[in-house]
Enzyme design. Structure first.
Site, PDB file in Angstrom:
ATOM      1  N   ASN A  15       0.817  -1.218   0.000  1.00  0.00           N
ATOM      2  CA  ASN A  15       0.000   0.000   0.000  1.00  0.00           C
ATOM      3  C   ASN A  15       0.849   1.267   0.000  1.00  0.00           C
ATOM      4  O   ASN A  15       0.335   2.356  -0.244  1.00  0.00           O
ATOM      5  CB  ASN A  15      -0.974   0.012   1.190  1.00  0.00           C
ATOM      6  CG  ASN A  15      -0.287  -0.210   2.523  1.00  0.00           C
ATOM      7  OD1 ASN A  15       0.156  -1.319   2.792  1.00  0.00           O
ATOM      8  ND2 ASN A  15      -0.170   0.831   3.338  1.00  0.00           N
ATOM      9  N   ASN A  90       7.695  -8.397   0.755  1.00  0.00           N
ATOM     10  CA  ASN A  90       8.164  -7.032   0.983  1.00  0.00           C
ATOM     11  C   ASN A  90       7.810  -6.489   2.373  1.00  0.00           C
ATOM     12  O   ASN A  90       8.562  -5.709   2.944  1.00  0.00           O
ATOM     13  CB  ASN A  90       7.553  -6.129  -0.099  1.00  0.00           C
ATOM     14  CG  ASN A  90       7.754  -4.653   0.198  1.00  0.00           C
ATOM     15  OD1 ASN A  90       8.831  -4.109  -0.013  1.00  0.00           O
ATOM     16  ND2 ASN A  90       6.711  -3.997   0.713  1.00  0.00           N
ATOM     17  N   SER A 144      18.111  -6.708   3.406  1.00  0.00           N
ATOM     18  CA  SER A 144      18.742  -5.413   3.684  1.00  0.00           C
ATOM     19  C   SER A 144      20.222  -5.637   3.888  1.00  0.00           C
ATOM     20  O   SER A 144      20.630  -6.709   4.353  1.00  0.00           O
ATOM     21  CB  SER A 144      18.125  -4.830   4.960  1.00  0.00           C
ATOM     22  OG  SER A 144      18.873  -3.715   5.399  1.00  0.00           O
ATOM     23  N   TYR A 167      15.762  -6.052  14.054  1.00  0.00           N
ATOM     24  CA  TYR A 167      15.600  -5.855  12.610  1.00  0.00           C
ATOM     25  C   TYR A 167      16.701  -6.592  11.832  1.00  0.00           C
ATOM     26  O   TYR A 167      16.417  -7.306  10.859  1.00  0.00           O
ATOM     27  CB  TYR A 167      15.625  -4.363  12.283  1.00  0.00           C
ATOM     28  CG  TYR A 167      15.387  -4.056  10.822  1.00  0.00           C
ATOM     29  CD1 TYR A 167      14.100  -4.015  10.296  1.00  0.00           C
ATOM     30  CD2 TYR A 167      16.457  -3.817   9.959  1.00  0.00           C
ATOM     31  CE1 TYR A 167      13.883  -3.743   8.947  1.00  0.00           C
ATOM     32  CE2 TYR A 167      16.245  -3.538   8.615  1.00  0.00           C
ATOM     33  CZ  TYR A 167      14.966  -3.501   8.114  1.00  0.00           C
ATOM     34  OH  TYR A 167      14.750  -3.241   6.781  1.00  0.00           O
ATOM     35  N   ASP A 203       8.518   5.709   4.827  1.00  0.00           N
ATOM     36  CA  ASP A 203       8.102   5.904   6.222  1.00  0.00           C
ATOM     37  C   ASP A 203       8.989   5.130   7.185  1.00  0.00           C
ATOM     38  O   ASP A 203       9.166   5.525   8.338  1.00  0.00           O
ATOM     39  CB  ASP A 203       6.644   5.442   6.399  1.00  0.00           C
ATOM     40  CG  ASP A 203       5.654   6.412   5.771  1.00  0.00           C
ATOM     41  OD1 ASP A 203       6.072   7.521   5.367  1.00  0.00           O
ATOM     42  OD2 ASP A 203       4.460   6.054   5.673  1.00  0.00           O
TER      43      ASP A 203
HETATM   44  P1  NDP Z   1       7.362   1.030   4.661  1.00  0.00           P
HETATM   45  O1  NDP Z   1       7.318   1.170   6.153  1.00  0.00           O
HETATM   46  O2  NDP Z   1       7.174   2.223   3.801  1.00  0.00           O
HETATM   47  O3  NDP Z   1       6.278  -0.077   4.207  1.00  0.00           O
HETATM   48  C1  NDP Z   1       6.158  -1.275   4.906  1.00  0.00           C
HETATM   49  C2  NDP Z   1       4.934  -1.996   4.426  1.00  0.00           C
HETATM   50  O4  NDP Z   1       4.798  -3.221   5.173  1.00  0.00           O
HETATM   51  C3  NDP Z   1       3.635  -1.200   4.666  1.00  0.00           C
HETATM   52  O5  NDP Z   1       2.745  -1.445   3.611  1.00  0.00           O
HETATM   53  C4  NDP Z   1       3.109  -1.815   5.951  1.00  0.00           C
HETATM   54  O6  NDP Z   1       1.719  -1.683   6.124  1.00  0.00           O
HETATM   55  C5  NDP Z   1       3.488  -3.270   5.694  1.00  0.00           C
HETATM   56  N1  NDP Z   1       3.382  -4.093   6.884  1.00  0.00           N
HETATM   57  C6  NDP Z   1       3.921  -3.891   8.104  1.00  0.00           C
HETATM   58  N2  NDP Z   1       3.541  -4.867   8.952  1.00  0.00           N
HETATM   59  C7  NDP Z   1       2.743  -5.698   8.242  1.00  0.00           C
HETATM   60  C8  NDP Z   1       2.029  -6.882   8.547  1.00  0.00           C
HETATM   61  N3  NDP Z   1       2.004  -7.415   9.791  1.00  0.00           N
HETATM   62  N4  NDP Z   1       1.334  -7.482   7.572  1.00  0.00           N
HETATM   63  C9  NDP Z   1       1.306  -6.970   6.326  1.00  0.00           C
HETATM   64  N5  NDP Z   1       1.917  -5.829   5.972  1.00  0.00           N
HETATM   65  C10 NDP Z   1       2.636  -5.213   6.941  1.00  0.00           C
HETATM   66  O7  NDP Z   1       8.749   0.281   4.372  1.00  0.00           O
HETATM   67  P2  NDP Z   1       9.688   0.226   3.058  1.00  0.00           P
HETATM   68  O8  NDP Z   1       8.881   0.401   1.844  1.00  0.00           O
HETATM   69  O9  NDP Z   1      10.853   1.099   3.318  1.00  0.00           O
HETATM   70  O10 NDP Z   1      10.226  -1.269   3.164  1.00  0.00           O
HETATM   71  C11 NDP Z   1       9.869  -2.307   2.269  1.00  0.00           C
HETATM   72  C12 NDP Z   1      10.826  -3.453   2.480  1.00  0.00           C
HETATM   73  O11 NDP Z   1      12.165  -3.049   2.148  1.00  0.00           O
HETATM   74  C13 NDP Z   1      10.897  -3.966   3.916  1.00  0.00           C
HETATM   75  O12 NDP Z   1      11.071  -5.356   3.909  1.00  0.00           O
HETATM   76  C14 NDP Z   1      12.139  -3.284   4.462  1.00  0.00           C
HETATM   77  O13 NDP Z   1      12.678  -3.994   5.562  1.00  0.00           O
HETATM   78  C15 NDP Z   1      13.023  -3.341   3.245  1.00  0.00           C
HETATM   79  N6  NDP Z   1      14.129  -2.379   3.247  1.00  0.00           N
HETATM   80  C16 NDP Z   1      13.873  -1.043   3.233  1.00  0.00           C
HETATM   81  C17 NDP Z   1      14.918  -0.143   3.217  1.00  0.00           C
HETATM   82  C18 NDP Z   1      14.707   1.327   3.157  1.00  0.00           C
HETATM   83  O14 NDP Z   1      15.718   2.076   3.136  1.00  0.00           O
HETATM   84  N7  NDP Z   1      13.492   1.836   3.093  1.00  0.00           N
HETATM   85  C19 NDP Z   1      16.322  -0.611   3.255  1.00  0.00           C
HETATM   86  C20 NDP Z   1      16.459  -2.032   3.262  1.00  0.00           C
HETATM   87  C21 NDP Z   1      15.390  -2.876   3.253  1.00  0.00           C
HETATM   88  P3  NDP Z   1       1.070  -0.396   6.906  1.00  0.00           P
HETATM   89  O15 NDP Z   1       1.040   0.739   5.917  1.00  0.00           O
HETATM   90  O16 NDP Z   1      -0.298  -0.894   7.267  1.00  0.00           O
HETATM   91  O17 NDP Z   1       1.939  -0.116   8.073  1.00  0.00           O
END
Ligand code: NDP
Length: 244
Positions: A15, A90, A144, A167, A203
């Site tokens: 989302n 993801n 990551s 994490y 976020d």
């Molecule tokens: P965001 O926080 O922007 O998005 C995380 C997403 O995961 C949101 O849609 C959130 O939903 C969802 N989520 C959290 N908990 C659950 C759950 N229990 N069930 C289903 N969905 C869930 O994170 P990013 O886009 O930055 O991260 C995406 C991926 O990339 C992750 O795996 C992160 O660890 C990895 N990553 C990110 C980095 C970065 O710099 N951003 C670096 C390295 C890895 P909701 O909106 O409802 O909270």
């Protein structure tokens, strides 16, 4: 309903952030995208936005810590499509009470492991029968650099001070899932890989990341589209192979 000739992709946590970017790119690549989200309102809103861009995207509820949503999603995909071509693991959380091993809050570490590792393992198990029914399925695990044992052990690494045991351990465990599942599936056409998207402004890091969501989505999308002779059981970032 009859099975689709288009590839079917499920992205968890799509989302917003990198997952949303991956959903858009796989839609542009001609796939039917199942945009996973735990919150129905946010998921519908995101899917509606991508549909307004003429992409084939629909919301599907998946909350990694609510097993009933995972089972319902698998049943719904089986009924509608009879298979799944791409699973992008993801969704993940970080948690403010996480920290270095000496002081991290144990409840926080547990919450992170339950979502990032156990929840991802659960949905992977639930989707595997559907992935086996596809011609050449791809599983992409969003890891990551923080999950790399080698990088964590290097005191000169740029992110060496990010010692978040919950994490980082959750992503190291996810990497183990990649290696072990790729081994289990070695005689199939299914490929399983980990990818570090880089430090992306979302976020999760209060938008401190230096890369755009589009840049962060590029690696996962490449692995979702791997040709038959592509790698499996590997870990990549935007520059190529990434150390475990
Ligand atoms: P965001 O926080 O922007 O998005 C995380 C997403 O995961 C949101 O849609 C959130 O939903 C969802 N989520 C959290 N908990 C659950 C759950 N229990 N069930 C289903 N969905 C869930 O994170 P990013 O886009 O930055 O991260 C995406 C991926 O990339 C992750 O795996 C992160 O660890 C990895 N990553 C990110 C980095 C970065 O710099 N951003 C670096 C390295 C890895 P909701 O909106 O409802 O909270």
């Amino acid at each position: 309903m009859q099975g689709s000739s288009k590839k079917i992709a499920l992205i968890t946590g799509a989302n917003k952030g990198i997952g949303f970017g991956i959903a858009r790119e796989l839609g542009k690549a001609g796939m039917s995208v199942l945009l996973g989200a735990r919150n129905a309102g946010l998921g519908e809103e995101a899917a509606t936005k991508l549909r307004s861009e003429n992409l084939d995207v629909r919301f599907i509820q998946v909350d990694l810590v609510r097993p009933e949503t995972i089972q319902a999603a698998a049943a719904s995909i089986a009924a509608q499509f009879q298979r799944l071509d791409v699973l992008i693991n993801n969704a993940a959380i970080a948690d403010q009470a996480d920290g270095p091993p000496s002081t991290a809050d144990l409840n926080s570490v547990q919450r992170i492991m339950e979502t990032n590792f156990l929840g991802t393992l659960a949905i992977t198990q639930a989707m595997l029968p559907l992935l086996r029914k596809a011609d050449a399925a791809r599983i992409v695990n969003l890891s990551s650099g923080l999950g790399s044992l080698k990088k964590n052990g290097d005191p000169n690494w740029g992110f060496a001070s990010y010692k978040l045991i919950g994490y980082c351990a959750s992503k190291a465990a996810l990497n183990m899932l990649t290696v072990q599942l790729a081994y289990e599936l070695r005689d199939t056409t299914i490929k399983v890989n980990s990818v570090s998207p880089g430090f992306v402004a979302t976020d999760m890091n209060q938008h401190r990341g230096t890369k755009t969501v589009e840049e962060g989505a590029a690696g996962p999308v490449r692995l979702a589209l791997l040709p038959p002779d592509g790698p499996t059981g590997s870990f990549f970032d935007e520059n190529g192979p990434h150390p475990w």
